[in-house]
Design an enzyme around this catalytic site. Structure first.
Site, PDB file in Angstrom:
ATOM      1  N   GLU A  41       0.890  -1.304  -0.019  1.00  0.00           N
ATOM      2  CA  GLU A  41       0.129   0.146   0.017  1.00  0.00           C
ATOM      3  C   GLU A  41       0.848   1.273   0.074  1.00  0.00           C
ATOM      4  O   GLU A  41       0.621   2.193  -0.802  1.00  0.00           O
ATOM      5  CB  GLU A  41      -0.809   0.037   1.182  1.00  0.00           C
ATOM      6  CG  GLU A  41      -1.823   1.308   1.543  1.00  0.00           C
ATOM      7  CD  GLU A  41      -2.494   1.135   2.802  1.00  0.00           C
ATOM      8  OE1 GLU A  41      -3.583   1.677   2.865  1.00  0.00           O
ATOM      9  OE2 GLU A  41      -2.291   0.337   3.685  1.00  0.00           O
ATOM     10  N   HIS A  42       1.850   1.372   0.986  1.00  0.00           N
ATOM     11  CA  HIS A  42       2.589   2.554   1.093  1.00  0.00           C
ATOM     12  C   HIS A  42       4.181   2.110   0.912  1.00  0.00           C
ATOM     13  O   HIS A  42       4.645   0.980   1.403  1.00  0.00           O
ATOM     14  CB  HIS A  42       2.577   3.091   2.381  1.00  0.00           C
ATOM     15  CG  HIS A  42       1.249   3.577   2.765  1.00  0.00           C
ATOM     16  ND1 HIS A  42       0.482   2.730   3.622  1.00  0.00           N
ATOM     17  CD2 HIS A  42       0.225   4.517   2.444  1.00  0.00           C
ATOM     18  CE1 HIS A  42      -0.629   3.218   4.124  1.00  0.00           C
ATOM     19  NE2 HIS A  42      -1.026   4.393   3.293  1.00  0.00           N
TER      20      HIS A  42
END
Length: 438
Positions: free
Chosen positions: A317-318
């Site tokens: 995600e990040h």
């Protein structure tokens, strides 16, 4: 070969499937379909200890916002302006087009917003005001005329800051309602809540499962799992910032993976030591410690090319880039929800203040989708018009031949009719039908 200083299992969407969660969610959805508001009230009381009114009117919102420190309101306004500015730039990049592909053949594309959207703002563990910015502002910038926003009470109380964020973001309807009952009410409708066309926003496993089961009947932004962070770091990265940033996302929950991929064994070992030093002083240790213990990883690689390739395989995600040339990752990497370049930025900025959207793909979904943005609320639709009869005749001839290859006689005859009408072509079935009509 990578060297694992700390290893943990990896997750996928299928790993998160829980039959008991799916069954329970299905039961709740069926109950709300059949019993509407009565079922919603029962579940709100059971799960959230909430027996008060669901919808807040303008007077309620004004009273709630008045309880907040003015600095809180000012900060919400500042952050929302950052989100709105970037969302508007995204919307401005999407232009309607019309092209003429043949003489008199006009093909067009329009971006049209959905008519109603639901915004789910979680609140079980934290009052996630930022999720109101991300889901409501983005929908409004896209042009959605009706945005319904739901958030649960926290320990039986209305989360004032979240309500303020919902109002200032532009929500048309605000409900104190959480969990599966909120998602289902927005999706299928009840006596008092009209259904929406799509739902966006993060949530726990039950909310995610409700969105999965309702997808198709209603649109959704994406399937969401635990928050993920991965940092790619070289020898010169700051170990303190690295440790702090890994824990910043581990605190989301006990199953949130935090991964460091580095070219420096010394850095990796120092980061692990610092994390152990930092954890005891964190008020969110109950979440961050098991997340790091069970899902944290530190991996040492030979060079940055190997680091980027390995990072892509996680499709997290990040992803933060702590290297001498962080922008190289824009070319080297492909599979991630959002990229944070250099030590001057961090995932927490993306979550809270910088303006990009924090509703992002997890569990490997970054391999095939991006996160929430204005385009998710838009339907890209097309239209066609032919004003030149010769072009209509030409297309009719090709259509007839192409359709008969696929054995679609009805399609072929639609093309034949235009070739006959505008181009003088002859077809036995037309002659027969005209003879019969005489």
């Amino acid at each position: 070969m990578p060297l694992f200083l700390k290893k943990a299992p990896t997750k996928s969407f299928t790993d998160t499937a829980q039959s008991d969660v799916a069954a329970r969610v299905g039961t709740i959805i069926d109950d709300i379909r059949a019993n509407g508001d009565d079922a919603v009230r029962r579940y709100a009381s059971q799960f959230d200890r909430w027996d008060g009114p669901f919808r807040l009117d303008d007077d309620d919102v004004t009273r709630i916002m008045a309880t907040l420190d003015p600095q809180v309101i000012d900060d919400i306004r500042f952050v929302q302006e950052q989100v709105r500015t970037f969302a508007q730039a995204q919307r401005d990049s999407l232009v309607d087009i019309e092209v003429e592909t043949l003489p008199g053949v006009h093909l067009g594309q329009k971006h049209v917003p959905v008519r109603a959207a639901g915004a789910y703002i979680p609140g079980g563990k934290y009052p996630l005001t930022a999720s109101a910015h991300m889901t409501i502002i983005t929908a409004k910038v896209a042009g959605v005329p009706r945005v319904v926003a739901c958030t649960p009470p926290i320990r039986g109380e209305i989360p004032a800051a979240t309500v303020a964020a919902m109002k200032l973001a532009g929500a048309d309807e605000i409900y104190i309602l959480g969990g599966v009952q909120a998602v289902t009410a927005m999706a299928v409708g009840t006596e008092t809540i009209a259904p929406v066309n799509m739902i966006a926003g993060p949530g726990n496993a039950y909310v995610a499962e409700a969105k999965r089961q309702l997808f198709g009947e209603v649109g959704i932004d994406l399937f969401a799992g635990p928050t993920e962070i991965l940092i790619v770091a070289d020898d010169d990265a700051d170990p303190f910032l690295t440790a702090v940033d890994l824990l910043s996302q581990a605190e989301h929950g006990p199953e949130s993976p935090a991964v460091l991929i580095t070219t420096s064994r010394a850095l990796g070992e120092r980061v692990m030591d610092l994390i152990e030093d930092l954890l005891p002083g964190m008020s969110t240790r109950d979440y961050a410690e098991p997340a790091w213990r069970d899902w944290g990883q530190v991996i040492v690689v030979e060079d940055l090319d190997e680091a980027y390739a390995l990072a892509d395989s996680f499709a997290f995600e990040h992803v933060q880039i702590f290297t001498g040339e962080p922008r190289a990752a824009l070319e080297k990497m492909h599979d991630y929800g959002a990229l944070f370049l250099g030590e001057n930025t961090c995932v927490s900025y993306g979550d809270k203040v910088i303006g990009t959207n924090h509703v992002l793909p997890t569990l490997g979904a970054a391999r095939y989708t991006g996160g929430l943005w204005v385009g998710k609320y838009l339907r890209t639709i097309t239209y066609q018009e032919i004003t030149d009869t010769a072009s209509s005749a030409k297309l009719g001839e090709v259509c007839g031949r192409a359709a008969r290859v696929e054995l679609f006689e009805g399609h072929a005859r639609s093309g034949d009719a235009r070739a006959w009408r505008h181009g003088g072509a002859t077809f036995p079935w037309i002659e027969d039908s005209r003879a019969g009509a005489r």
